[in-house]
Design an enzyme around this catalytic site. Structure first.
Site, PDB file in Angstrom:
ATOM      1  N   GLN A 278      40.240 -98.025  36.764  1.00 22.96           N
ATOM      2  CA  GLN A 278      39.257 -99.095  36.944  1.00 22.96           C
ATOM      3  C   GLN A 278      38.964 -99.304  38.433  1.00 22.96           C
ATOM      4  OE1 GLN A 278      37.635-100.776  34.351  1.00 22.96           O
ATOM      5  NE2 GLN A 278      36.392-101.580  36.024  1.00 22.96           N
TER       6      GLN A 278
ATOM      7  N   LYS B 171      37.457-102.593  27.237  1.00 19.45           N
ATOM      8  CA  LYS B 171      37.665-101.174  26.921  1.00 19.45           C
ATOM      9  C   LYS B 171      38.784-101.014  25.884  1.00 19.45           C
ATOM     10  CE  LYS B 171      35.632 -99.935  31.257  1.00 19.45           C
ATOM     11  NZ  LYS B 171      35.760 -99.716  32.688  1.00 19.45           N
TER      12      LYS B 171
ATOM     13  N   ASP C 281      35.030 -91.055  32.688  1.00 14.30           N
ATOM     14  CA  ASP C 281      34.048 -91.858  33.432  1.00 14.30           C
ATOM     15  C   ASP C 281      32.937 -90.971  34.002  1.00 14.30           C
ATOM     16  OD1 ASP C 281      34.132 -94.600  33.518  1.00 14.30           O
ATOM     17  OD2 ASP C 281      35.713 -94.707  35.042  1.00 14.30           O
TER      18      ASP C 281
END
Ligand code: NAP
Length: 297
Positions: free
Chosen positions: A113, A69, A136
């Site tokens: 995460q 990322k 997300d």
């Protein structure tokens, strides 16, 4: 003259019968290059885009994902802030950091995460991220917006699959679409997105009876189970499009999908490989969501 028997035509027919291998790497690079151009334009106008990535603990897979990322942010010219917290970080400490980043005007997107250590409530953390920075697309507000057709952030993997299909000229409208898997991050949002694109959608899961009977109706089959090479040719209709979300290790430790690629490739019209199919698209769509968060486009 019988044209069909000529060697040239035979080759052409064989070529026509071969499945299209949907190149997620190439398509994701196209998307990132489009975003790079946008980011440059915004930078010229004094707008810097920034993603904050939080990792708790040192799960090796998470470290790889977080690294990818950061690399993607650098590629498109976006800033990334990395918060690498120790395993013993308390829920309260993590929530405080998220709240601080919610208030930080320089931060446009926040990504925590997953998975988090067992002593931290993942749902609570997700709900604490501001819906405006929920790149997300996991916040209940984002999920709710998707389900009633309002604008908002969409979970990156299913959003990436829609892009893969569209950019491969595969129409969804009116098609029988079957999704295997009903997780909150893949299966459920995938079904909603296919419905939004006017597909006729069926979702299968571990309680589905006679799954082959369902999957063999699919013009488009999306597989997100998490079991190495589970889907073979007996689940597939001739000429179907197969999208393999799975990321597993086979008996030799090699990365593989939920679909037995070799067994199905001659039966399908198009298929995504693993690696190089859905995976790169997830990151490209995360970058897309970050640019959207910063620019409200
Ligand atoms: P998950 O949360 O474990 O969900 C798996 C789903 O598959 C569940 O809904 C489960 O049904 C269903 N399932 C399991 N075994 C089944 C069976 N034998 N028949 C029918 N359904 C079955 O997994 P996930 O997070 O959605 O991920 C799925 C896979 O995609 C994993 O391999 C993961 O690593 C991969 N993934 C890849 C990306 C990417 O970027 N490429 C992103 C996310 C996930 P129940 O609900 O009934 O238990």
């Amino acid at each position: 003259m019988n044209c069909e028997s000529s060697p040239e035509n035979k080759i052409e027919m064989e070529e026509r019968q071969m499945a299209m291998i949907i190149d997620g790497k190439k398509i994701s690079t196209q998307i990132k290059d489009e975003l790079k151009e946008k980011v440059e334009k915004y930078k010229k106008n004094g707008v810097n885009i920034c993603l904050a990535v939080i990792q708790v603990g040192d799960n090796p897979a998470s470290t790889v994902y977080v690294g990818n990322k950061k690399k993607a942010c650098a590629y498109i010219g976006m800033e990334s802030q990395a918060y690498e917290l120790p395993e013993e970080t308390t829920e309260e400490e993590l929530l405080d950091l998220v709240k601080k980043l919610n208030q930080d005007e320089k931060v446009n997107g926040i990504l925590v995460q997953l998975p988090l250590p067992n002593h931290i409530n993942e749902d609570l953390v997700i709900q604490t991220i501001s819906p405006k920075k929920d790149v997300d697309g996991f916040h209940p507000q984002s999920v709710g917006a998707l389900s009633i057709g309002q604008p908002g952030f969409v979970s990156c993997t299913p959003a990436g699959i829609i892009e893969l299909l569209k950019r491969s000229d595969i129409s969804i409208d009116g098609k029988e679409c079957v999704v295997i898997g009903r997780s909150n991050i893949v299966g459920k949002p995938m079904a909603l997105l296919l419905l939004r694109e006017n597909g006729t959608v069926t979702v299968c899961h571990s309680h589905t009876k006679d799954m082959k009977e369902v999957t063999k109706r699919a013009d488009i089959l999306i597989v997100a189970i998490g079991r190495a090479k589970f889907i073979d040719e007996s689940y597939i209709k001739e000429g179907a499009v197969v999208i393999d979300v799975g990321m597993n290790r086979d008996e030799n430790g090699k990365l593989c999908g939920d679909v037995d690629f070799e067994a199905v490739k001659d039966k399908v019209s198009a298929i995504t490989p693993v690696p190089g199919g859905v995976g790169p698209m997830t990151i490209a769509m995360l970058m897309y969501n970050c640019v959207k968060a910063a620019t409200a486009e």
